[in-house]
Design a protein around this motif. Structure first.
Motif, PDB file in Angstrom:
ATOM      1  N   ALA A  10       0.829  -1.208   0.000  1.00 41.12           N
ATOM      2  CA  ALA A  10       0.000   0.000   0.000  1.00 41.12           C
ATOM      3  C   ALA A  10       0.859   1.252   0.000  1.00 41.12           C
ATOM      4  N   ALA A  11       1.930   1.251   0.814  1.00 37.15           N
ATOM      5  CA  ALA A  11       2.818   2.419   0.872  1.00 37.15           C
ATOM      6  C   ALA A  11       3.564   2.599  -0.452  1.00 37.15           C
ATOM      7  N   SER A  13       2.507   1.649  -3.416  1.00 38.02           N
ATOM      8  CA  SER A  13       1.539   2.145  -4.398  1.00 38.02           C
ATOM      9  C   SER A  13       1.327   3.640  -4.232  1.00 38.02           C
ATOM     10  N   ALA A  14       1.203   4.098  -2.964  1.00 35.85           N
ATOM     11  CA  ALA A  14       1.010   5.530  -2.721  1.00 35.85           C
ATOM     12  C   ALA A  14       2.224   6.329  -3.177  1.00 35.85           C
ATOM     13  N   LEU A  15       3.412   5.789  -2.929  1.00 32.98           N
ATOM     14  CA  LEU A  15       4.631   6.481  -3.321  1.00 32.98           C
ATOM     15  C   LEU A  15       4.741   6.597  -4.834  1.00 32.98           C
ATOM     16  N   LEU A  16       4.393   5.524  -5.553  1.00 33.86           N
ATOM     17  CA  LEU A  16       4.456   5.552  -7.010  1.00 33.86           C
ATOM     18  C   LEU A  16       3.445   6.547  -7.586  1.00 33.86           C
ATOM     19  N   HIS A  17       2.244   6.611  -6.954  1.00 36.24           N
ATOM     20  CA  HIS A  17       1.262   7.590  -7.397  1.00 36.24           C
ATOM     21  C   HIS A  17       1.779   9.008  -7.178  1.00 36.24           C
ATOM     22  N   PHE A  18       2.462   9.215  -6.065  1.00 38.14           N
ATOM     23  CA  PHE A  18       2.997  10.549  -5.793  1.00 38.14           C
ATOM     24  C   PHE A  18       4.100  10.895  -6.797  1.00 38.14           C
ATOM     25  N   TYR A  19       4.956   9.922  -7.107  1.00 36.33           N
ATOM     26  CA  TYR A  19       5.977  10.163  -8.133  1.00 36.33           C
ATOM     27  C   TYR A  19       5.325  10.550  -9.463  1.00 36.33           C
ATOM     28  N   ALA A  20       4.242   9.860  -9.815  1.00 36.04           N
ATOM     29  CA  ALA A  20       3.553  10.170 -11.068  1.00 36.04           C
ATOM     30  C   ALA A  20       3.005  11.587 -11.051  1.00 36.04           C
ATOM     31  N   ASP A  21       2.444  12.006  -9.899  1.00 36.40           N
ATOM     32  CA  ASP A  21       1.947  13.375  -9.783  1.00 36.40           C
ATOM     33  C   ASP A  21       3.073  14.385  -9.923  1.00 36.40           C
ATOM     34  N   CYS A  22       4.277  14.012  -9.471  1.00 35.50           N
ATOM     35  CA  CYS A  22       5.429  14.913  -9.572  1.00 35.50           C
ATOM     36  C   CYS A  22       5.987  14.972 -10.986  1.00 35.50           C
ATOM     37  N   GLY A  23       5.495  14.136 -11.874  1.00 32.09           N
ATOM     38  CA  GLY A  23       6.006  14.117 -13.237  1.00 32.09           C
ATOM     39  C   GLY A  23       7.191  13.206 -13.430  1.00 32.09           C
ATOM     40  N   VAL A  24       7.422  12.276 -12.508  1.00 33.24           N
ATOM     41  CA  VAL A  24       8.560  11.361 -12.624  1.00 33.24           C
ATOM     42  C   VAL A  24       8.209  10.251 -13.609  1.00 33.24           C
ATOM     43  N   SER A 173       0.236   9.356   2.586  1.00 33.83           N
ATOM     44  CA  SER A 173       0.439   7.916   2.385  1.00 33.83           C
ATOM     45  C   SER A 173       1.858   7.622   1.923  1.00 33.83           C
ATOM     46  N   ALA A 174       2.443   8.543   1.164  1.00 37.48           N
ATOM     47  CA  ALA A 174       3.788   8.332   0.649  1.00 37.48           C
ATOM     48  C   ALA A 174       4.837   8.285   1.748  1.00 37.48           C
ATOM     49  N   ILE A 175       4.537   8.824   2.925  1.00 38.71           N
ATOM     50  CA  ILE A 175       5.481   8.757   4.046  1.00 38.71           C
ATOM     51  C   ILE A 175       4.913   7.919   5.204  1.00 38.71           C
ATOM     52  N   GLY A 176       3.963   7.043   4.865  1.00 40.79           N
ATOM     53  CA  GLY A 176       3.461   6.102   5.856  1.00 40.79           C
ATOM     54  C   GLY A 176       2.440   6.646   6.826  1.00 40.79           C
ATOM     55  N   LEU A 177       1.767   7.739   6.480  1.00 40.75           N
ATOM     56  CA  LEU A 177       0.733   8.308   7.352  1.00 40.75           C
ATOM     57  C   LEU A 177      -0.620   8.242   6.650  1.00 40.75           C
ATOM     58  N   ALA A 178      -1.684   8.502   7.405  1.00 39.17           N
ATOM     59  CA  ALA A 178      -3.027   8.489   6.842  1.00 39.17           C
ATOM     60  C   ALA A 178      -3.852   9.577   7.504  1.00 39.17           C
ATOM     61  N   ARG A 179      -4.886  10.007   6.814  1.00 39.91           N
ATOM     62  CA  ARG A 179      -5.739  11.088   7.301  1.00 39.91           C
ATOM     63  C   ARG A 179      -6.321  10.794   8.684  1.00 39.91           C
ATOM     64  N   ASP A 180      -6.745   9.561   8.905  1.00 32.88           N
ATOM     65  CA  ASP A 180      -7.411   9.256  10.165  1.00 32.88           C
ATOM     66  C   ASP A 180      -6.440   8.986  11.308  1.00 32.88           C
ATOM     67  N   THR A 181      -5.134   8.976  11.034  1.00 36.42           N
ATOM     68  CA  THR A 181      -4.166   8.734  12.102  1.00 36.42           C
ATOM     69  C   THR A 181      -3.430   9.998  12.526  1.00 36.42           C
TER      70      THR A 181
END
Length: 291
Positions: A10-11, A13-24, A173-181
């Motif tokens: 899960a982490a 996947s979130a990191l890869l999505h963030f990289y994609a948003d950054c244009g990587v 999520s990319a750094i291992g955190l979540a909204r509800d935590t």
């Protein structure tokens, strides 16, 4: 140098999505890309568009001239069906004193929420749909603060909704955190008309509530998102680009909190090139959680 760490699916996947948003697109490019220069070019292009935009001509007044007989005849009475008068404004000094008393009297976050919802000394509340208060969990010792509610926040009554909230969820999520935590909140609890910046008086009226909110939550680390939020707590006039990425100590009464300023999700949606800077700040924030 950042050390490699095993990530859960899960982490990752979130990191890869963030990289994609950054244009990587590639792990390594043949030539370096100057994202700072790219952002400067985007800003210069927007400025040029504003200069070239033709001015909108003012419409000529329609009807009797100002001060004419028709206007003088109607000056003494309110028009039929007019909306009721707005609440009487409270003098700024009295409103600040009332806000400080209400905030200091609250012994829990829930009591502070009730005090804020019952407070009538800030004119921003009259035009807002919702009073936006902290949501999430204070148990993690992590608090994330934005400036003031967006239209989506005002509609839902929660901080960081809409596209901004979705991007923030991926960032966390990319750094291992979540909204509800973590605990999410805004400096100003009411949306400003037209998303304008709060006036100095409005800021001082809201200050006791957000400072008391932080004192009651007692976070170990504070993430300040956006220009307004960083300036509000750091007391400096620089832009978020000069204030970001460095740990600071913020004193709130008997409580001292380590805080890091970074770009707001809206900054990243407006200028995607800034996501590389935000990722650096997120790594700094994650590493600071263990200190």
């Amino acid at each position: 140098m950042t050390s490699a760490e095993p990530l859960s699916p899960a982490a990752l996947s979130a990191l890869l999505h963030f990289y994609a948003d950054c244009g990587v697109d590639w792990l390594l490019e043949e030539t370096p890309v100057d994202r700072i220069a790219e952002f400067a070019e985007q800003r210069a292009a927007r400025a040029a568009q504003r200069r070239d935009r033709p001015a909108t001509p003012q419409a000529a007044p329609v009807g009797p001239a100002a001060g004419g007989p028709a206007e003088r005849a109607s000056a003494g009475a309110a028009p039929r069906g007019a909306a009721p008068a707005a609440p009487v404004a409270v003098p700024d000094a009295d409103a600040v004193a009332a806000a400080r008393l209400a905030a200091e009297s609250a012994g829990t976050l829930e009591a502070l929420r009730q005090a804020l919802e019952g407070f009538g000394g800030c004119n921003l509340k009259n035009g807002a749909r919702s009073t936006v208060f902290a949501t999430g969990s204070a148990a993690s010792g992590i608090m994330v603060l934005g400036p003031m509610p967006s239209a989506d926040d005002d509609r839902d009554g929660l901080p960081f909704c809409g596209r901004q909230g979705q991007l923030l969820d991926r960032m966390l999520s990319a750094i291992g955190l979540a909204r509800d935590t973590v605990l999410l909140s805004t400096v100003v609890p009411w949306r400003t008309p037209g998303n304008r910046a709060p006036s100095p008086a409005e800021m001082e009226i809201c200050r006791p509530f957000i400072e008391r909110q932080i004192q009651l939550a007692a976070p170990r680390r504070l993430l300040l998102l956006g220009n307004f939020t960083a300036r509000f707590f750091l007391g400096e006039d620089g832009t978020i680009f000069s204030l970001r990425g460095t740990w600071r100590d913020i004193a709130l009464g008997p409580l001292t909190v380590r805080a890091l300023a970074s770009l707001h999700p809206q900054d990243l949606l407006t200028a995607p090139a800034n996501k590389a800077l935000a990722w650096q700040d997120l790594l700094t924030f994650r590493h600071g959680l263990t200190g």
